[in-house]
Motif scaffolding. Structure first.
Motif, PDB file in Angstrom:
ATOM      1  N   ARG A   1     100.970  16.494  64.661  1.00 40.76           N
ATOM      2  CA  ARG A   1     101.378  17.215  63.473  1.00 40.76           C
ATOM      3  C   ARG A   1     100.402  18.357  63.248  1.00 40.76           C
ATOM      4  O   ARG A   1      99.402  18.471  63.945  1.00 40.76           O
ATOM      5  N   THR A   2     100.720  19.171  62.270  1.00 39.26           N
ATOM      6  CA  THR A   2      99.768  20.209  61.886  1.00 39.26           C
ATOM      7  C   THR A   2      98.486  19.521  61.457  1.00 39.26           C
ATOM      8  O   THR A   2      98.521  18.458  60.839  1.00 39.26           O
ATOM      9  N   ALA A   3      97.359  20.141  61.774  1.00 40.57           N
ATOM     10  CA  ALA A   3      96.077  19.519  61.434  1.00 40.57           C
ATOM     11  C   ALA A   3      95.990  19.279  59.931  1.00 40.57           C
ATOM     12  O   ALA A   3      96.505  20.062  59.131  1.00 40.57           O
ATOM     13  N   LEU A   4      95.363  18.171  59.571  1.00 36.93           N
ATOM     14  CA  LEU A   4      95.128  17.907  58.151  1.00 36.93           C
ATOM     15  C   LEU A   4      94.199  18.990  57.604  1.00 36.93           C
ATOM     16  O   LEU A   4      93.371  19.533  58.341  1.00 36.93           O
ATOM     17  N   PRO A   5      94.310  19.310  56.322  1.00 39.55           N
ATOM     18  CA  PRO A   5      93.368  20.266  55.733  1.00 39.55           C
ATOM     19  C   PRO A   5      91.923  19.806  55.980  1.00 39.55           C
ATOM     20  O   PRO A   5      91.642  18.599  55.985  1.00 39.55           O
ATOM     21  N   ALA A   6      91.022  20.767  56.137  1.00 37.36           N
ATOM     22  CA  ALA A   6      89.662  20.451  56.588  1.00 37.36           C
ATOM     23  C   ALA A   6      88.953  19.362  55.770  1.00 37.36           C
ATOM     24  O   ALA A   6      88.427  18.408  56.361  1.00 37.36           O
ATOM     25  N   PRO A   7      88.937  19.436  54.434  1.00 38.83           N
ATOM     26  CA  PRO A   7      88.187  18.393  53.713  1.00 38.83           C
ATOM     27  C   PRO A   7      88.805  17.000  53.890  1.00 38.83           C
ATOM     28  O   PRO A   7      88.089  16.008  53.949  1.00 38.83           O
ATOM     29  N   VAL A   8      90.134  16.968  54.005  1.00 37.47           N
ATOM     30  CA  VAL A   8      90.807  15.667  54.172  1.00 37.47           C
ATOM     31  C   VAL A   8      90.512  15.113  55.564  1.00 37.47           C
ATOM     32  O   VAL A   8      90.201  13.923  55.736  1.00 37.47           O
ATOM     33  N   ALA A   9      90.598  15.987  56.574  1.00 36.11           N
ATOM     34  CA  ALA A   9      90.305  15.558  57.930  1.00 36.11           C
ATOM     35  C   ALA A   9      88.860  15.073  58.039  1.00 36.11           C
ATOM     36  O   ALA A   9      88.573  14.064  58.695  1.00 36.11           O
ATOM     37  N   ALA A  10      87.959  15.762  57.355  1.00 39.79           N
ATOM     38  CA  ALA A  10      86.548  15.371  57.415  1.00 39.79           C
ATOM     39  C   ALA A  10      86.337  14.009  56.750  1.00 39.79           C
ATOM     40  O   ALA A  10      85.589  13.167  57.258  1.00 39.79           O
ATOM     41  N   LEU A  11      87.017  13.776  55.629  1.00 39.17           N
ATOM     42  CA  LEU A  11      86.901  12.478  54.960  1.00 39.17           C
ATOM     43  C   LEU A  11      87.421  11.362  55.856  1.00 39.17           C
ATOM     44  O   LEU A  11      86.790  10.307  55.996  1.00 39.17           O
ATOM     45  N   ALA A  12      88.602  11.607  56.460  1.00 44.98           N
ATOM     46  CA  ALA A  12      89.201  10.585  57.326  1.00 44.98           C
ATOM     47  C   ALA A  12      88.285  10.281  58.510  1.00 44.98           C
ATOM     48  O   ALA A  12      88.055   9.110  58.854  1.00 44.98           O
ATOM     49  N   ALA A  13      87.727  11.329  59.109  1.00 42.30           N
ATOM     50  CA  ALA A  13      86.846  11.122  60.260  1.00 42.30           C
ATOM     51  C   ALA A  13      85.578  10.379  59.837  1.00 42.30           C
ATOM     52  O   ALA A  13      85.088   9.502  60.565  1.00 42.30           O
ATOM     53  N   ALA A  14      85.065  10.694  58.659  1.00 41.16           N
ATOM     54  CA  ALA A  14      83.843  10.025  58.199  1.00 41.16           C
ATOM     55  C   ALA A  14      84.112   8.561  57.871  1.00 41.16           C
ATOM     56  O   ALA A  14      83.254   7.697  58.092  1.00 41.16           O
ATOM     57  N   ILE A  15      85.297   8.278  57.373  1.00 40.97           N
ATOM     58  CA  ILE A  15      85.642   6.876  57.093  1.00 40.97           C
ATOM     59  C   ILE A  15      85.753   6.097  58.406  1.00 40.97           C
ATOM     60  O   ILE A  15      85.233   4.988  58.543  1.00 40.97           O
ATOM     61  N   LYS A  16      86.393   6.699  59.380  1.00 39.85           N
ATOM     62  CA  LYS A  16      86.479   6.068  60.706  1.00 39.85           C
ATOM     63  C   LYS A  16      85.072   5.820  61.262  1.00 39.85           C
ATOM     64  O   LYS A  16      84.746   4.735  61.754  1.00 39.85           O
ATOM     65  N   GLN A  17      84.214   6.813  61.122  1.00 36.33           N
ATOM     66  CA  GLN A  17      82.852   6.725  61.665  1.00 36.33           C
ATOM     67  C   GLN A  17      82.059   5.619  60.970  1.00 36.33           C
ATOM     68  O   GLN A  17      81.316   4.879  61.604  1.00 36.33           O
ATOM     69  N   THR A  18      82.256   5.485  59.673  1.00 37.25           N
ATOM     70  CA  THR A  18      81.446   4.503  58.945  1.00 37.25           C
ATOM     71  C   THR A  18      81.892   3.068  59.239  1.00 37.25           C
ATOM     72  O   THR A  18      81.088   2.152  59.260  1.00 37.25           O
ATOM     73  N   PHE A  19      83.184   2.891  59.490  1.00 35.07           N
ATOM     74  CA  PHE A  19      83.665   1.548  59.809  1.00 35.07           C
ATOM     75  C   PHE A  19      83.448   1.196  61.280  1.00 35.07           C
ATOM     76  O   PHE A  19      83.273   0.032  61.619  1.00 35.07           O
ATOM     77  N   ASP A  20      83.518   2.186  62.125  1.00 31.21           N
ATOM     78  CA  ASP A  20      83.508   1.923  63.576  1.00 31.21           C
ATOM     79  C   ASP A  20      82.655   2.992  64.262  1.00 31.21           C
ATOM     80  O   ASP A  20      83.171   3.848  64.975  1.00 31.21           O
ATOM     81  N   PRO A  21      81.325   2.933  64.060  1.00 27.96           N
ATOM     82  CA  PRO A  21      80.471   4.042  64.494  1.00 27.96           C
ATOM     83  C   PRO A  21      80.477   4.278  65.999  1.00 27.96           C
ATOM     84  O   PRO A  21      80.251   5.397  66.434  1.00 27.96           O
ATOM     85  N   HIS A  22      80.730   3.240  66.794  1.00 32.56           N
ATOM     86  CA  HIS A  22      80.724   3.428  68.248  1.00 32.56           C
ATOM     87  C   HIS A  22      82.112   3.690  68.814  1.00 32.56           C
ATOM     88  O   HIS A  22      82.290   3.743  70.031  1.00 32.56           O
ATOM     89  N   GLY A  23      83.086   3.796  67.952  1.00 28.85           N
ATOM     90  CA  GLY A  23      84.435   4.090  68.424  1.00 28.85           C
ATOM     91  C   GLY A  23      85.014   3.009  69.307  1.00 28.85           C
ATOM     92  O   GLY A  23      85.735   3.296  70.269  1.00 28.85           O
TER      93      GLY A  23
END
Lengths: 485, 361
Positions: B329-351
């Motif tokens: 899809r079209t990329a999420l707006p920057a602040p939303v994408a950053a929040l989503a990525a940070a939430i992913k990172q905090t729950f699963d830091p090693h991916g």
């Protein structure tokens, strides 16, 4: 005042017209607390925001100076959510009170955060629509505050909490960026809107809100059943729900509340010889309504109701609700201060819990009355007291703590709709382990990494959470004194 | 994860502690893991499957309180049967419900037709226990119907598709079962007419639990609606929903199955397909953008699924949203994408768990 604070305030004053930055002690007095008056803190200043740009400008300034900031709507919160954190400024949003759009065909409206809950329903009434969440403070509380606290109300038994009715939020994040979470067509990715709602102003400040509007029911029927015992009222509720009915509201008031209401301007004609009254509301299509009414009245009759009243017209309905909605106001007659507790138990635990609450009040020699959302098992024990007496205040807090501990012990929650705020920071550990809290703390750091946005709410400070539990009472004070802290 | 090691995992955990240990091992060894229920939805990305189907018990059921607690691997049909046995109802009709686990259905978060007038799955999940990628066991929410203690993290689970953490136990809200449930449907209509009927049936005082326009052969479409309630309510609604008429069993169940399959993007592949939502009043414009032979399901709340076209631009130009099965899809707006990525990172830091998923219905 220290130099950095002076510099901050002078920049703040320069950024806004003079009348929109309050700094005089007399002006700040009314902002020291919300409806939870056991904790007060004077803000450094109050900014009266009128737009998203105002909020952004203020938040950016706070970030530059490292000054904490706290959003505030009408200040009707009952847990200290918008109470100033030490050294914080308040961003007051009550002036952002425009309804920006109403789309009756698609069933939503776009509002600013300072729109008053009841004003929204009044504004859309001509379309045959309403906004469903109806906290008791709906004539004063704001939609932004409702979003922050995920507020409930009598009708959330059937219609759900605020989170069920918010489609999207424009948020000024704690670093000043603006993000839209959700919207009228839903959202992609993680449900950030869902996590934001109920974050008590610690994840940012909502500046624009997309709300779901519900069609008005074709018919509403309201009944009042009076009982000689609280147990019979609670049993009636359980049987009504077990019968497969889904009333819009199931509310109970106890004898002390009835007497307070009937002696006040909210008098609703409740029988004063009753131990409890049960307010039941049915709504929906007219078809089948008579059958549902008959079933409810039969159940209440079988449980020994001493009187049954059905509202015959809208005026009678308003009268029956007047007593319930005005109950907290009526408590003002009993004592100068009122502590409205908020706990939840599985509905089946209501009678035993109410007996326990009564026993606790007796033991602490407190005046306690009960008004509660019986369908949800959401209790509101109300302690009327004189807060000028510190010993009484200590007893009030201790009794409240015991009541909440009991709610958790029987499988419930320390809050159903008021939030943690500052009120329940000491009670969070009744429900959550250190690991549970650490997971929430991680999420908070994602949204609010510098901790400037409404600090000291929802979660105990990490160090406090880890150390206080293992530290005997008084040790911290002795230690800090010894260290000269 | 810079180097994907061969995971030393024993798939098939049977208790939450085992789930936590397996995840911690993967986390420490920088291994990729893919959480599975019954494997109905094959998650994105590589990884050793970690099945939660061994956590299959109903752990607590309090019919009087309208709540139930169930382990993530409990088969959805088992939950449904137990609930219905007590005259209650979980108003959630995920696609392929018969093959799913409860945890999988909520992790997928794809609402069925009932989300129009009944509930969205996000509104039914009261709380959960889970394990983070690093093996931390935690709980969030509660098991009572009303609770605002702490952050509402169960919302993050719904639709996260196993990318954030493993839920091991879910606490769900139930409702009294409707006394009568019937499916009503129109004959095949010109598809524009079908959408007009759908828009008319959205209007109060009608209250339908589900309302769908379903494409059928010959370039036409049928309007389907679920009518729930007491007999008097159902009769009143049926009488006012012309030209829809009651569909008797077993034809009704077959029609529901077609509707549910056609509403489910991942059952539409291979080939171009998309799903998303627009405002309901813009469904006619969306329909106009569809190729003549497209197969589709349009719901009364504006959700749609289309096979035979990727209407991403059309949906977005109408103010809506759309995704393909791959989540493009079209990329999420920057602040939303950053929040989503940070939430992913905090729950699963090693991916260790699959990457960000952006298709949230």
């Amino acid at each position: 005042m220290l130099g950095p604070a002076m510099s901050f305030l002078s920049e703040l004053r320069a950024a806004f017209p003079r009348e929109r930055v309050l700094t005089e002690p007399a002006q700040l007095l009314v902002y020291e607390c919300d409806g939870y008056t056991l904790h007060k803190e004077r803000p450094l200043a109050v900014v009266l925001a009128e737009s998203t740009a105002d909020v952004v400008r203020t938040v950016e300034l706070c970030n530059r100076h490292g000054v904490p900031f706290v959003p505030r709507g009408a200040g009707t919160c009952l847990s200290g959510g918008p109470t100033p954190s030490p050294g914080a400024i308040l961003i007051e949003l009550a002036r952002m009170n425009r309804i920006l759009e109403v789309d009756p065909e698609n069933g939503f409206a776009v509002v600013e955060p300072g729109v008053i809950n009841l004003d929204l329903t009044r504004a859309v009434a001509r379309h045959g629509l309403h906004y469903a969440p109806d906290p008791s403070s709906q004539a004063a509380c704001t939609i932004g505050g409702n979003v922050a606290e995920n507020s409930g109300g009598p009708h959330c038994f059937k219609y759900g909490m605020t989170t069920n009715h918010i489609l999207g939020v424009e948020v000024v994040l704690p670093d000043g960026q603006v993000a839209q979470l959700g919207g009228p067509c839903g959202s992609d990715g993680y449900d950030l809107r869902g996590v934001f709602i109920g974050s008590e102003g610690t994840f940012g400040i909502a500046t624009r809100i997309w709300v779901r509007l519900m069609p008005d029911p074709q018919e509403v029927r309201t009944f009042l059943a009076a009982f000689r015992s609280m147990e019979a009222a609670c049993r009636s509720v359980s049987r009504i729900v077990a019968s497969g009915l889904l009333p819009a509201a199931l509310e109970i008031l106890d004898d002390l509340t009835i007497k307070a209401v009937e002696a006040s301007i909210y008098a609703a004609g409740y029988p004063q010889d009753a131990a409890a009254v049960l307010l039941v509301e049915l709504d929906g299509l007219s078809a089948g309504m008579d059958d549902a009414r008959d079933r409810i009245l039969a159940i209440c009759g079988e449980e020994g109701a001493i009187s049954l009243e059905e509202a015959r017209d809208p005026a009678a309905r308003l009268r029956l609700w007047k007593g319930r909605k005005g109950a907290f106001g009526a408590m003002g007659r009993l004592n100068p201060d009122l502590y409205v507790l908020d706990g939840v138990v599985p509905r089946g635990e209501l009678p035993a819990t109410l007996a326990k609450v009564k026993e606790i009040a007796r033991r602490y020699e407190l005046t306690l009355s009960n008004v509660f959302h019986a369908g949800d098992g959401n209790l509101h024990p109300n302690i009327s007291y004189d807060g000028r007496d510190p010993i009484v205040r200590a007893r009030v807090l201790a009794a409240g703590s015991e009541i909440l501990a009991h709610c958790v012990a029987v499988g419930g929650s320390i809050t159903g709709e008021h939030g943690i705020g500052v009120e329940k920071l000491d009670h969070v550990t009744f429900m959550f382990t250190r690991d549970d809290l650490e997971v929430m703390e991680r999420v908070r750091r994602v949204w609010n990494p510098r901790g400037l946005c409404n600090p000291g709410k929802v979660l105990p400070e990490r160090s406090a959470c880890r150390e206080v539990a293992a530290t005997p009472a008084g040790t911290f004070k002795a230690l800090s004194g010894g260290l000269g802290l | 994860v810079s180097t994907v090691a061969q995971p030393r995992l024993v798939p098939g955990a049977t208790d939450p502690i085992q789930v936590a240990r397996l995840l911690r091992d993967a986390h420490n060894g920088r291994c990729k893991v893919k959480l599975l229920g019954h494997g109905t939805t094959v998650g994105d990305g590589a990884g050793t499957p970690l099945s939660l189907a061994g956590l299959g018990r109903i752990t607590r059921f309090q019919p009087d309180d309208l709540t139930i607690s169930v382990q993530a691997g409990c088969p959805f049909p088992q939950l449904r049967a137990e609930v219905e046995r007590h005259g209650l109802w979980l108003p959630f009709d995920p696609p392929d419900a018969g093959q799913r686990t409860v945890g999988g259905a909520f992790a997928d978060g794809v609402a069925g037709a009932l989300a129009f007038g009944a509930q969205h799955p996000r509104d039914l999940l009261l709380g959960l226990s889970g394990a983070l990628a690093d093996g931390t066991l935690f709980k969030t929410g509660s098991r009572v119907v009303k609770n605002v203690a702490g952050y509402d993290l169960p919302k993050l689970f719904v639709g996260s598709r196993g990318t954030l953490f493993a839920a091991t136990e879910l606490h769900l809200r139930l409702y009294p079962a409707p006394r009568v449930r019937v499916l009503i449907a129109s004959e095949p209509l010109a598809r524009e007419d079908a959408v007009r009927v759908l828009l008319a049936l959205r209007r109060p005082p009608l209250r339908l639990a589900a309302l769908t326009v379903l494409s059928v052969e010959g370039g036409k479409a049928r309007v389907l609606a679920e009518v729930l309630g007491d007999a008097a309510v159902v009769a009143w609604l049926e009488a006012r929903c012309a030209p829809l008429r009651r569909v008797e069993e077993p034809a009704a169940e077959e029609l529901r199955a077609v509707r549910d399959r056609q509403s489910f993007l991942r059952s539409c592949t291979p080939g171009p397909a998309c799903s998303g939502a627009v405002l309901p009043t813009r469904l006619p414009a969306l329909l106009a953008a569809m190729p003549a032979g497209a197969e589709f399901a349009l719901h009364g709340d504006g959700r749609f699924t289309v096979l035979g076209a990727e209407l991403l631009d059309a949906a977005e130009s109408l103010g809506g949203r759309a995704t393909t099965a791959a989540g493009r899809r079209t990329a999420l707006p920057a602040p939303v994408a950053a929040l989503a990525a940070a939430i992913k990172q905090t729950f699963d830091p090693h991916g260790c768990l699959p990457g960000l998923w952006t298709n949230h219905q």
